[in-house]
Design a protein around this motif. Structure first.
Motif, PDB file in Angstrom:
ATOM      1  N   LEU A  37      38.826  36.025  43.463  1.00  0.00           N
ATOM      2  CA  LEU A  37      40.106  35.481  43.019  1.00  0.00           C
ATOM      3  C   LEU A  37      40.275  35.627  41.514  1.00  0.00           C
ATOM      4  CD1 LEU A  37      42.668  34.062  43.947  1.00  0.00           C
ATOM      5  CD2 LEU A  37      41.496  31.892  43.603  1.00  0.00           C
ATOM      6  N   SER A  38      39.202  35.380  40.761  1.00  0.00           N
ATOM      7  CA  SER A  38      39.245  35.525  39.307  1.00  0.00           C
ATOM      8  C   SER A  38      39.528  36.971  38.909  1.00  0.00           C
ATOM      9  CB  SER A  38      37.920  35.058  38.714  1.00  0.00           C
ATOM     10  OG  SER A  38      37.881  35.313  37.342  1.00  0.00           O
ATOM     11  N   GLU A  39      38.870  37.913  39.561  1.00  0.00           N
ATOM     12  CA  GLU A  39      39.090  39.333  39.273  1.00  0.00           C
ATOM     13  C   GLU A  39      40.528  39.731  39.615  1.00  0.00           C
ATOM     14  OE1 GLU A  39      38.386  43.102  37.945  1.00  0.00           O
ATOM     15  OE2 GLU A  39      37.020  41.391  37.786  1.00  0.00           O
ATOM     16  N   PHE A  40      41.037  39.226  40.725  1.00  0.00           N
ATOM     17  CA  PHE A  40      42.411  39.529  41.121  1.00  0.00           C
ATOM     18  C   PHE A  40      43.407  39.017  40.084  1.00  0.00           C
ATOM     19  CE2 PHE A  40      46.340  38.234  43.248  1.00  0.00           C
ATOM     20  CZ  PHE A  40      46.755  39.467  43.742  1.00  0.00           C
ATOM     21  N   LYS A  41      43.213  37.786  39.620  1.00  0.00           N
ATOM     22  CA  LYS A  41      44.116  37.213  38.614  1.00  0.00           C
ATOM     23  C   LYS A  41      44.055  38.006  37.317  1.00  0.00           C
ATOM     24  CE  LYS A  41      44.246  32.397  40.106  1.00  0.00           C
ATOM     25  NZ  LYS A  41      43.922  31.017  39.737  1.00  0.00           N
ATOM     26  N   ARG A  42      42.848  38.379  36.898  1.00  0.00           N
ATOM     27  CA  ARG A  42      42.687  39.141  35.656  1.00  0.00           C
ATOM     28  C   ARG A  42      43.390  40.490  35.768  1.00  0.00           C
ATOM     29  NH1 ARG A  42      36.914  40.283  34.852  1.00  0.00           N
ATOM     30  NH2 ARG A  42      37.035  38.431  35.959  1.00  0.00           N
ATOM     31  N   THR A  43      43.216  41.162  36.908  1.00  0.00           N
ATOM     32  CA  THR A  43      43.859  42.456  37.108  1.00  0.00           C
ATOM     33  C   THR A  43      45.379  42.314  37.138  1.00  0.00           C
ATOM     34  OG1 THR A  43      41.938  43.208  38.369  1.00  0.00           O
ATOM     35  CG2 THR A  43      43.959  44.464  38.626  1.00  0.00           C
ATOM     36  N   ALA A  44      45.874  41.285  37.812  1.00  0.00           N
ATOM     37  CA  ALA A  44      47.319  41.060  37.872  1.00  0.00           C
ATOM     38  C   ALA A  44      47.877  40.791  36.478  1.00  0.00           C
ATOM     39  CB  ALA A  44      47.634  39.898  38.804  1.00  0.00           C
ATOM     40  N   ASN A  45      47.177  39.993  35.677  1.00  0.00           N
ATOM     41  CA  ASN A  45      47.634  39.715  34.312  1.00  0.00           C
ATOM     42  C   ASN A  45      47.620  40.978  33.461  1.00  0.00           C
ATOM     43  OD1 ASN A  45      48.112  37.007  34.763  1.00  0.00           O
ATOM     44  ND2 ASN A  45      46.061  36.387  34.151  1.00  0.00           N
ATOM     45  N   ASN A  46      46.603  41.827  33.635  1.00  0.00           N
ATOM     46  CA  ASN A  46      46.554  43.082  32.892  1.00  0.00           C
ATOM     47  C   ASN A  46      47.717  43.989  33.266  1.00  0.00           C
ATOM     48  OD1 ASN A  46      44.254  42.388  31.489  1.00  0.00           O
ATOM     49  ND2 ASN A  46      42.868  43.448  32.872  1.00  0.00           N
ATOM     50  N   ILE A  47      48.035  44.048  34.543  1.00  0.00           N
ATOM     51  CA  ILE A  47      49.152  44.883  34.989  1.00  0.00           C
ATOM     52  C   ILE A  47      50.464  44.351  34.407  1.00  0.00           C
ATOM     53  CG2 ILE A  47      50.512  45.535  37.010  1.00  0.00           C
ATOM     54  CD1 ILE A  47      47.856  45.693  38.557  1.00  0.00           C
ATOM     55  N   MET A  48      50.631  43.032  34.436  1.00  0.00           N
ATOM     56  CA  MET A  48      51.861  42.434  33.898  1.00  0.00           C
ATOM     57  C   MET A  48      51.983  42.706  32.401  1.00  0.00           C
ATOM     58  SD  MET A  48      53.507  40.940  36.354  1.00  0.00           S
ATOM     59  CE  MET A  48      54.454  39.581  35.735  1.00  0.00           C
ATOM     60  N   SER A  49      50.886  42.578  31.652  1.00  0.00           N
ATOM     61  CA  SER A  49      50.960  42.808  30.210  1.00  0.00           C
ATOM     62  C   SER A  49      51.184  44.290  29.914  1.00  0.00           C
ATOM     63  CB  SER A  49      49.698  42.302  29.515  1.00  0.00           C
ATOM     64  OG  SER A  49      48.576  43.044  29.911  1.00  0.00           O
ATOM     65  N   ASP A  50      50.610  45.183  30.729  1.00  0.00           N
ATOM     66  CA  ASP A  50      50.847  46.608  30.541  1.00  0.00           C
ATOM     67  C   ASP A  50      52.308  46.953  30.772  1.00  0.00           C
ATOM     68  OD1 ASP A  50      48.211  47.020  29.929  1.00  0.00           O
ATOM     69  OD2 ASP A  50      47.666  47.849  31.891  1.00  0.00           O
ATOM     70  N   GLU A  51      52.918  46.326  31.766  1.00  0.00           N
ATOM     71  CA  GLU A  51      54.336  46.578  32.033  1.00  0.00           C
ATOM     72  C   GLU A  51      55.204  46.079  30.884  1.00  0.00           C
ATOM     73  OE1 GLU A  51      55.582  45.024  35.774  1.00  0.00           O
ATOM     74  OE2 GLU A  51      54.276  46.343  36.911  1.00  0.00           O
ATOM     75  N   GLU A  52      54.862  44.919  30.324  1.00  0.00           N
ATOM     76  CA  GLU A  52      55.635  44.384  29.202  1.00  0.00           C
ATOM     77  C   GLU A  52      55.532  45.304  27.993  1.00  0.00           C
ATOM     78  OE1 GLU A  52      54.267  40.442  28.520  1.00  0.00           O
ATOM     79  OE2 GLU A  52      55.127  39.663  30.377  1.00  0.00           O
ATOM     80  N   VAL A  53      54.349  45.824  27.716  1.00  0.00           N
ATOM     81  CA  VAL A  53      54.169  46.740  26.591  1.00  0.00           C
ATOM     82  C   VAL A  53      54.955  48.021  26.845  1.00  0.00           C
ATOM     83  CG1 VAL A  53      52.478  48.184  25.395  1.00  0.00           C
ATOM     84  CG2 VAL A  53      51.944  45.796  25.891  1.00  0.00           C
ATOM     85  N   GLY A  54      54.932  48.499  28.090  1.00  0.00           N
ATOM     86  CA  GLY A  54      55.682  49.703  28.436  1.00  0.00           C
ATOM     87  C   GLY A  54      57.173  49.512  28.279  1.00  0.00           C
ATOM     88  N   GLU A  55      57.683  48.351  28.658  1.00  0.00           N
ATOM     89  CA  GLU A  55      59.108  48.074  28.518  1.00  0.00           C
ATOM     90  C   GLU A  55      59.509  48.010  27.044  1.00  0.00           C
ATOM     91  OE1 GLU A  55      59.932  44.506  30.646  1.00  0.00           O
ATOM     92  OE2 GLU A  55      59.591  45.415  32.601  1.00  0.00           O
TER      93      GLU A  55
END
Length: 66
Positions: A37-55
């Motif tokens: 669960l911790s790994e999943f949350k970390r990966t999801a947060n990384n994906i969200m932050s990558d999308e924000e940087v891309g936008e």
């Protein structure tokens, strides 16, 4: 779906898990679930932050003056 389980449902799930795996394996399963669960949350947060940087990068490329 999971929001409708409630306390009685969680108790039933816990009892079934105890019957299937036994009390000795339960801490190992809980630890593995927690790490997953911790790994999943970390990966999801990384994906969200990558999308924000891309936008932000895309907006800056489209508007070079600001």
């Amino acid at each position: 779906m999971l929001s409708n389980i409630g306390i009685p449902g969680l108790i039933i799930i816990l009892v079934i898990t105890l019957i299937i795996f036994g009390p000795k394996k339960l801490p190992e399963i809980g630890s593995a679930f927690g790490k997953t669960l911790s790994e999943f949350k970390r990966t999801a947060n990384n994906i969200m932050s990558d999308e924000e940087v891309g936008e932000k990068t895309t907006k800056n490329e489209n508007h070079p003056n600001g």
